[in-house]
Write a protein that holds these residues in place. Structure first.
Motif, PDB file in Angstrom:
ATOM      1  N   THR A  92      -3.404   9.597  -2.353  1.00 56.27           N
ATOM      2  CA  THR A  92      -2.462  10.043  -1.299  1.00 56.27           C
ATOM      3  C   THR A  92      -3.019  11.283  -0.597  1.00 56.27           C
ATOM      4  O   THR A  92      -2.957  11.407   0.625  1.00 56.27           O
ATOM      5  N   ILE A  98       0.793  -1.235   0.000  1.00 58.09           N
ATOM      6  CA  ILE A  98       0.000   0.000   0.000  1.00 58.09           C
ATOM      7  C   ILE A  98       0.830   1.292   0.000  1.00 58.09           C
ATOM      8  O   ILE A  98       0.321   2.353  -0.327  1.00 58.09           O
ATOM      9  N   PHE A  99       2.094   1.193   0.417  1.00 61.30           N
ATOM     10  CA  PHE A  99       2.933   2.406   0.470  1.00 61.30           C
ATOM     11  C   PHE A  99       4.127   2.269  -0.457  1.00 61.30           C
ATOM     12  O   PHE A  99       4.615   1.170  -0.701  1.00 61.30           O
ATOM     13  N   VAL A 143      -5.765  10.317   1.805  1.00 63.58           N
ATOM     14  CA  VAL A 143      -5.231   9.723   3.039  1.00 63.58           C
ATOM     15  C   VAL A 143      -4.679  10.836   3.934  1.00 63.58           C
ATOM     16  O   VAL A 143      -4.952  10.890   5.139  1.00 63.58           O
ATOM     17  N   THR A 193      -5.338   4.388   5.178  1.00 66.05           N
ATOM     18  CA  THR A 193      -5.050   4.013   3.790  1.00 66.05           C
ATOM     19  C   THR A 193      -5.939   2.845   3.373  1.00 66.05           C
ATOM     20  O   THR A 193      -6.511   2.841   2.274  1.00 66.05           O
ATOM     21  N   ILE A 197       0.880   6.781  -1.508  1.00 66.82           N
ATOM     22  CA  ILE A 197       0.023   5.597  -1.392  1.00 66.82           C
ATOM     23  C   ILE A 197      -0.050   4.930  -2.761  1.00 66.82           C
ATOM     24  O   ILE A 197      -0.177   5.595  -3.779  1.00 66.82           O
TER      25      ILE A 197
END
Ligand code: PLP
Length: 550
Positions: free
Chosen positions: A487, A427-428, A490, A538, A443
């Motif tokens: 991103t 996810i990152f 989030v 996220t 993200i």
């Protein structure tokens, strides 16, 4: 003052407020209570929300429109700190503050500020208070040694250090010196001697002067150029170079400007850019600089300069033989309360030539003897605070070994955060390799099209934090836009929790979240908590995004 009234001063004295605002005993009581409150503030900081929950203009609703007509008792003033001021404070010292860069505060730093306030004077030249000048020279020489800066920046030679209020102030100051040096040298070569002719030619040349730096340099460089009345040009930098400015780009820009009849006179290089902590390629820039000795090079190490306390970063200190001036802010990462921006110059005469003006009322035998330093000639304002005291207190409290431990602790916390991020590479992703305790992440949308995490090359001899491993992002605009939107969502949701303060930035078109936890109260549990929160948000955002897509 020990008396309760001013009557002891004679019948002429009809003032109702004690000469120092309160009696000596009242001061002891008030100061004791303030120090208690400050200590309690720091111990309860982690439980306070890092962000204020108020709306713009909140304070005017709590305070009278008109000023007080009569003096108020200290107890009333003191109680208003918690009632009116605290609700509007963003707690930069909170361990949950991980935004911008830190603004340090420590107890020895606070004590230094107290003594500085007690000894208030304007301190513009040596005779104003010799200890103020002499301590500044000594602690800046100590700091130069701690950071392993080349000897040419020590006061025993032609250089030396001076405390400025901020990195931006340092930039403007050296830019003015750079401008004047460039003009002087240029006109000397042209052999102008008639004062009117010199003035005309200087004015004409001024309009053609250009300061330049990487597009990732701090905005203070552009602002400095505006204040110095010159042009400014920025050079785009690329992800594939780790957002570092290279010698090749510098040469190309100089040649381009000169071909247009312009005069590049100031180059700003950065050790630790604000967005990603990129380090410009000093070695290749130094090669180019040899061909252009009239261009002043200033290194802005406002934040990352503190890391030079560690031997593994001191190869960068050695590269500072390239620059005419170097600046780092102890008030960012080196435990000293704002403001303590330490500026070093290779030749102090360059500063004093540009900034020294001595009207009769500032003349004195010590200045005239040339044996003393008058720091007013190294800065824009005349008056200056006694800022070296807090640096002295900090350096003596920690010692060099303590400073190293302090920086290493934060680097270890950042390593932990990076490991956590890497453990969720589904996810990152890291936008750039983490450096100087700053992690910049984005993200990953769930469709699998995004690139993998930047790999750190374990065989690279440079410190982990200094590896400039480029990563490539997808070039598809639509894909990038989608990743940016996610991103941003989030980041916004995390911000709304008001539990942590992070900053977001756009680097080369990529929206990214910056995490930098380097204030003295930073701790592992907050690193784990912010990571947990990021994962939670996220996953929620990605789930929502999946549902919208399908
Ligand atoms: N240079 C860099 C690299 C920075 O990150 C900052 C602020 O964060 C500055 C300069 C400006 O610092 P100051 O607030 O001391 O002017």
């Amino acid at each position: 003052m020990s008396s309760h009234t001013n009557q002891a001063n004679g019948a002429l004295d009809e003032r109702s407020i004690p000469t120092m605002g309160m009696t000596g005993q009242a001061f002891l009581d008030a100061a004791g209570s303030v120090v208690n409150d400050i200590e309690r503030y720091y111990t309860t900081l982690p439980s306070r929300p890092v962000f204020p929950s108020i709306s713009p203009g909140y304070l005017q609703k709590l305070l009278p429109i008109a000023p007080p007509m009569h003096g108020e008792p200290w107890a009333d003033i003191e109680s208003d700190i918690e009632r009116t001021i605290m609700p509007g404070i963003t707690h930069w010292q909170s361990p949950k503050y991980m935004a911008f860069f830190a603004a340090s505060s420590t107890y020895p730093g606070i004590l230094g500020e107290m003594w500085s306030a007690a000894l208030t004077s304007a301190n513009f030249n040596w005779i104003c208070s010799p200890a103020v000048t002499e301590l500044e020279t000594i602690v800046l020489d100590w700091l130069a040694q701690i950071l392993a800066l080349p000897d040419l920046f020590l006061s025993k030679g032609e250089g030396g250090g001076v405390i400025q209020g901020s990195a931006s102030e340092a930039v403007v100051t050296v830019m003015v010196a750079a401008r004047e040096r460039y003009i002087r040298r240029h006109l000397e070569r042209k052999g102008a001697t008639d004062p009117d002719e010199i003035e005309d030619q200087s004015c004409e040349l001024r309009g053609k002067l250009v300061a330049f730096a990487s597009a990732e340099a701090h905005s203070s460089t552009k602002k400095g150029a505006i204040i110095a009345g010159t042009r400014f040009r920025s050079i785009p930098v690329h992800r594939s170079d780790g957002y570092a400015l290279t010698g090749k780009q510098v040469r190309a820009k100089i040649e381009e400007l000169q071909a247009r009849g312009l005069h590049p006179y100031y180059l700003g290089v950065t050790l630790g850019t604000t967005n990603t902590c990129a380090i410009d390629d000093f070695e290749s820039i130094a090669e180019v600089a040899k061909d252009y000795p009239d261009i002043w090079i200033h290194c802005d190490a406002a934040y990352a300069g503190s890391a030079l306390v560690l031997p593994e970063y001191q190869y960068l200190s050695k590269q500072m033989t390239l620059v005419d001036s170097f600046n780092m802010n102890m008030h960012k990462w080196l435990l000293t309360n704002f403001d303590a921006s330490c500026l070093y110059v290779r030749k102090r005469k360059d500063l004093t030539d540009a900034l020294s003006i001595t009207p009769t009322y500032l003349k004195n035998q010590f200045t005239d003897s040339g044996l003393v330093t008058d720091y007013r000639d190294w800065q824009i304002p005349l008056g200056r605070r006694f800022r070296s005291l807090k640096i002295w207190f900090v350096l003596r409290t920690w010692g060099v070994e303590g400073l190293k431990q302090h920086i290493r602790h934060h680097l270890k916390l950042a390593d932990l955060f990076v490991e956590l991020v890497k453990s969720r590479s589904d996810i990152f992703r890291l936008l750039t390799p983490p450096k100087f305790a700053l992690t910049v992440l984005t993200i990953k949308p769930r469709d699998g099209k995004s690139p993998e995490l930047a790999e750190i090359d374990e065989g690279d001899p440079r410190p982990f934090h200094d590896q400039q491993v480029p990563i490539e992002l997808g070039t598809d605009d639509h894909e990038l836009q989608r990743a940016n939107d996610i991103t941003k969502e989030v980041y916004t949701k995390l911000d709304e929790t008001k539990e942590f303060f992070l900053t977001a930035s756009v680097v080369g078109g990529v929206y990214a979240i910056r995490v930098v936890s380097v204030n003295p109260l930073a701790e592992e549990k907050y690193i784990r908590r912010v990571f947990g929160l990021l994962v939670e948000i996220t996953e929620r955002v990605l789930k929502g995004s999946d549902e919208t897509q399908h």
